[in-house]
Design an enzyme around this catalytic site. Structure first.
Site, PDB file in Angstrom:
ATOM      1  N   ILE A  13     -14.487  15.085  16.575  1.00 16.42           N
ATOM      2  CA  ILE A  13     -14.983  14.484  17.879  1.00 16.42           C
ATOM      3  C   ILE A  13     -14.169  15.419  18.873  1.00 16.42           C
ATOM      4  CG2 ILE A  13     -15.036  12.568  19.193  1.00 16.42           C
ATOM      5  CD1 ILE A  13     -15.365  10.866  16.641  1.00 16.42           C
ATOM      6  N   ASP A  32      -2.584  19.230  17.691  1.00 15.72           N
ATOM      7  CA  ASP A  32      -3.116  18.830  16.382  1.00 15.72           C
ATOM      8  C   ASP A  32      -2.391  19.341  15.593  1.00 15.72           C
ATOM      9  OD1 ASP A  32      -5.036  18.974  14.239  1.00 15.72           O
ATOM     10  OD2 ASP A  32      -6.398  18.291  15.524  1.00 15.72           O
ATOM     11  N   GLY A  37      -7.823  18.703  11.096  1.00 20.28           N
ATOM     12  CA  GLY A  37      -8.565  19.676  11.885  1.00 20.28           C
ATOM     13  C   GLY A  37      -8.599  20.917  11.343  1.00 20.28           C
ATOM     14  N   GLN A  72      -7.550  11.289  20.402  1.00 22.02           N
ATOM     15  CA  GLN A  72      -8.644  11.211  19.323  1.00 22.02           C
ATOM     16  C   GLN A  72      -7.873  11.263  18.060  1.00 22.02           C
ATOM     17  OE1 GLN A  72     -12.085  10.942  20.450  1.00 22.02           O
ATOM     18  NE2 GLN A  72     -10.547  10.434  22.345  1.00 22.02           N
ATOM     19  N   SER A 117     -15.008   0.693  15.070  1.00 17.22           N
ATOM     20  CA  SER A 117     -15.960  -0.493  14.903  1.00 17.22           C
ATOM     21  C   SER A 117     -15.469  -1.209  13.674  1.00 17.22           C
ATOM     22  CB  SER A 117     -17.489  -0.209  14.651  1.00 17.22           C
ATOM     23  OG  SER A 117     -17.542   0.676  13.656  1.00 17.22           O
ATOM     24  N   TYR A 140      -6.979   0.705   7.538  1.00 21.08           N
ATOM     25  CA  TYR A 140      -7.314   1.661   8.806  1.00 21.08           C
ATOM     26  C   TYR A 140      -7.763   0.849   9.914  1.00 21.08           C
ATOM     27  CZ  TYR A 140     -10.602   4.399  11.493  1.00 21.08           C
ATOM     28  OH  TYR A 140     -11.139   5.345  12.536  1.00 21.08           O
ATOM     29  N   ASN A 169     -19.722   5.035  13.239  1.00 15.32           N
ATOM     30  CA  ASN A 169     -20.249   6.070  12.427  1.00 15.32           C
ATOM     31  C   ASN A 169     -20.693   7.152  13.199  1.00 15.32           C
ATOM     32  OD1 ASN A 169     -20.935   3.056  11.185  1.00 15.32           O
ATOM     33  ND2 ASN A 169     -20.397   4.653   9.609  1.00 15.32           N
TER      34      ASN A 169
END
Length: 308
Positions: A13, A32, A37, A72, A117, A140, A169
């Site tokens: 993302i 990062d 990644g 992120q 979510s 998590y 998702n």
């Protein structure tokens, strides 16, 4: 032109967000540690700092001079948070705390936090709205909820504008099926292109609000300047739900006949059904999904074919 920090900008993302910001003429810095990644994901023209969120000094240096932070970076895996809870906690809670402190001290205008979510857990009521009480079923999920609460606290106490975007998702190009913890659609696509049967944990009738990456990028970028979004938690998703069995069948419609999946025992911490209420995103952000599940799936399959 604003200066942005994207934590986790070498990830799935984060790299899409960094690329979109660059194309809009902004200055972008990525932080990062390249554990999950990939350096090849980082768009050309981005300032890259290889470092870890768990080091406050590194985070402070990366944040210095930035107007907006898109946070992120995470270890985004329910199973891994159960099997390895300590590193997941350190990355997802300690790392988020370090980002918020650094942003406050650097005079950052707004932090957009990648929430999840999974914080909702299993709810009998669908779609899931932001007013529902959280019910995390895994470390998590709890860690991401704690991040939201920290964001809201920093907004109230210190005046640091924060917006928590709950992802549902997310799938799309650059989501690599490199481990059992990868997103289910990336694993499905890998199996489909190889003509092998995927393993579905459970009966396959569990549902997800699969959201194409372009829609998520739209929602996050809209949250950067939305005047009424500060301090809020907001769902960004498609607003529908598709079972895993239906998703496998949809791949068959794109790729051709596929073998039947194999089924295993349900995994601990997995949610049975997920569907987002995106009314708040429409109201506060002006968000609406511009690509359907099927459109996104076709684009992802085409990317995967070229990436093989």
């Amino acid at each position: 032109m604003a200066k942005f920090l994207v934590t986790g900008g070498a990830g799935f993302i984060g790299s899409h967000l960094a690329g979109e910001l660059l194309s809009g003429g902004h200055s972008v810095r990525v932080l990062d540690n390249l554990i999950t990644g990939l350096a090849e994901n980082i768009p050309a023209g981005v300032e890259f700092i290889e470092g870890d969120l768990r080091d406050p000094g590194t985070v402070a240096a990366a944040t210095d001079g930035c107007e907006v932070v898109l946070h992120q970076a995470a270890i985004p895996s329910v199973p891994r948070s159960i099997s390895e809870p300590r590193p997941s906690h350190e990355a997802n809670i300690d790392g988020t705390f370090n980002v918020l402190v650094a942003a406050r001290d650097a005079g950052v205008r707004r932090v957009i936090y990648a929430a999840s979510s999974s914080a909702y857990g299993d709810t009998l009521v669908l779609p899931k709205s932001e007013e529902m009480p959280p019910n995390p079923l895994s470390p998590y999920a709890l860690q991401k909820q704690v991040g939201e609460t920290y964001c809201q606290l920093f907004t109230r106490l210190f005046g640091l504008e924060t917006v928590s975007i709950r992802y549902f998702n997310v799938f799309g190009p650059r989501q690599h099926p490199s481990s059992p913890y990868s997103g289910v659609l990336s694993l499905f696509i890998k199996a489909a292109l190889a003509g092998t049967a995927p393993t579905i944990y459970g009966d396959g009738e569990q549902t997800r609000d699969f959201t194409f990456i372009d829609n998520v990028v739209d929602g996050v970028l809209q949250a950067i300047d939305a005047p009424q979004a500060a301090g809020e938690v907001i769902n960004v998703a498609n607003g529908g739900r598709i079972s895993l069995n239906e998703a496998w069948a949809a791949l068959g419609a794109i790729i051709g006949p596929l073998p039947a999946p194999t089924y295993g025992s349900p995994r601990a911490g997995d949610v049975r059904d997920s569907q987002a209420d995106i009314t708040k995103a429409a109201r506060l952000l002006g968000y609406r999904p511009r690509k359907t599940f099927e459109e996104g799936l076709r684009e992802t399959v085409e990317w995967a074919r070229k990436a093989v």
